[in-house]
Write an enzyme that holds these catalytic residues in place. Sequence first.
Site, PDB file in Angstrom:
ATOM      1  N   GLY A   1      81.800  58.677  50.262  1.00  0.00           N
ATOM      2  CA  GLY A   1      82.530  59.915  49.983  1.00  0.00           C
ATOM      3  C   GLY A   1      83.160  60.594  51.175  1.00  0.00           C
ATOM      4  O   GLY A   1      84.164  61.289  51.048  1.00  0.00           O
TER       5      GLY A   1
ATOM      6  N   GLU B   1      79.385  64.284  56.203  1.00  0.00           N
ATOM      7  CA  GLU B   1      79.140  64.043  54.778  1.00  0.00           C
ATOM      8  C   GLU B   1      80.174  64.798  53.946  1.00  0.00           C
ATOM      9  O   GLU B   1      80.710  65.816  54.375  1.00  0.00           O
ATOM     10  CB  GLU B   1      77.707  64.492  54.457  1.00  0.00           C
ATOM     11  N   ASP B   2      80.457  64.283  52.754  1.00  0.00           N
ATOM     12  CA  ASP B   2      81.452  64.936  51.901  1.00  0.00           C
ATOM     13  C   ASP B   2      80.933  66.262  51.348  1.00  0.00           C
ATOM     14  O   ASP B   2      81.607  67.275  51.389  1.00  0.00           O
ATOM     15  CB  ASP B   2      81.919  64.012  50.760  1.00  0.00           C
TER      16      ASP B   2
ATOM     17  N   ASP C   1      74.642  68.840  48.521  1.00  0.00           N
ATOM     18  CA  ASP C   1      74.293  69.244  47.164  1.00  0.00           C
ATOM     19  C   ASP C   1      72.808  69.621  47.175  1.00  0.00           C
ATOM     20  O   ASP C   1      72.463  70.720  47.602  1.00  0.00           O
ATOM     21  CB  ASP C   1      74.627  68.070  46.231  1.00  0.00           C
TER      22      ASP C   1
ATOM     23  N   LYS D   1      77.350  73.181  48.437  1.00  0.00           N
ATOM     24  CA  LYS D   1      77.038  73.737  47.111  1.00  0.00           C
ATOM     25  C   LYS D   1      75.628  74.319  47.186  1.00  0.00           C
ATOM     26  O   LYS D   1      74.673  73.691  46.725  1.00  0.00           O
ATOM     27  CB  LYS D   1      77.040  72.570  46.107  1.00  0.00           C
TER      28      LYS D   1
ATOM     29  N   PHE E   1      81.150  70.306  39.385  1.00  0.00           N
ATOM     30  CA  PHE E   1      81.289  68.919  39.815  1.00  0.00           C
ATOM     31  C   PHE E   1      82.724  68.708  40.250  1.00  0.00           C
ATOM     32  O   PHE E   1      83.657  68.915  39.484  1.00  0.00           O
ATOM     33  CB  PHE E   1      80.898  67.938  38.703  1.00  0.00           C
TER      34      PHE E   1
ATOM     35  N   ASP F   1      84.047  61.210  44.288  1.00  0.00           N
ATOM     36  CA  ASP F   1      84.338  60.432  43.089  1.00  0.00           C
ATOM     37  C   ASP F   1      83.525  60.853  41.878  1.00  0.00           C
ATOM     38  O   ASP F   1      82.529  61.562  41.986  1.00  0.00           O
ATOM     39  CB  ASP F   1      84.031  58.954  43.354  1.00  0.00           C
TER      40      ASP F   1
ATOM     41  N   ARG G   1      88.849  59.391  43.991  1.00  0.00           N
ATOM     42  CA  ARG G   1      88.680  59.553  45.444  1.00  0.00           C
ATOM     43  C   ARG G   1      90.019  59.760  46.142  1.00  0.00           C
ATOM     44  O   ARG G   1      90.098  60.377  47.190  1.00  0.00           O
ATOM     45  CB  ARG G   1      88.017  58.305  46.055  1.00  0.00           C
TER      46      ARG G   1
END
Length: 176
Positions: free
Chosen positions: A45, A99-100, A103, A131, A152, A159, A165
């Site tokens: 990601g 990191e993307d 979470d 998040k 989301f 993705d 993506r």
Amino acid sequence: MDCKREIPVLISAEEIAAHIKELAARIAEDYRDSPGLTVVCVLSGAYIFMADLVRAVNMPLTMDFVRAKSYDGTTSTGTVRVELDIKTNIAGKDVLLVEDILDTGRTLLALKEIFLTRAPRSVKTAVLLDKPARRTAAIAADYRCFEIPDLFVVGYGLDCDEQFRELPYVGIFTQT
Ligand code: IMP
Ligand code: MG
């Protein structure tokens, strides 16, 4: 199958570019006396964020790549396994994990703990999205571009089952 259906924009390509520029300037300033900075992309990601970030950070650095998979076990914490490890010897070096999205935080915390066992000078984290509503692991990003609500999201590397993506922006994914 409607693969290219409209995904509403949450964060535009222009906003992303502007925030990455700011973040990159902070990173270059914070690491100006570093004995060696290794920027580690968490696949898959983060690869688009990583590509834009490293090109905006105006200092010498090296890059490497890691892939992790988290399993939901019977315990609430679950486990994270490294599927592809970095090749770089990070002893004495500064490591920046890219990191993307942060979470639950489990992936990034596990990777940070693994890298800390290898005698680096430091391990910090940079995320495109944060998040916080979903956080269960005790980790906060050292650098982040955007805080988002509990949605989301897809695009700009993120993705849903390997789709979306390639979108140049971060969009809101809703089940149809
Ligand atoms: P964590 O270990 O729960 O922090 O997991 C982070 C990973 O979950 C990210 O690297 C993403 O691959 C995935 N993820 C979490 N939220 C989203 C989302 O909104 N869209 C796409 N992937 C997500
Ligand atoms: Mg990921």
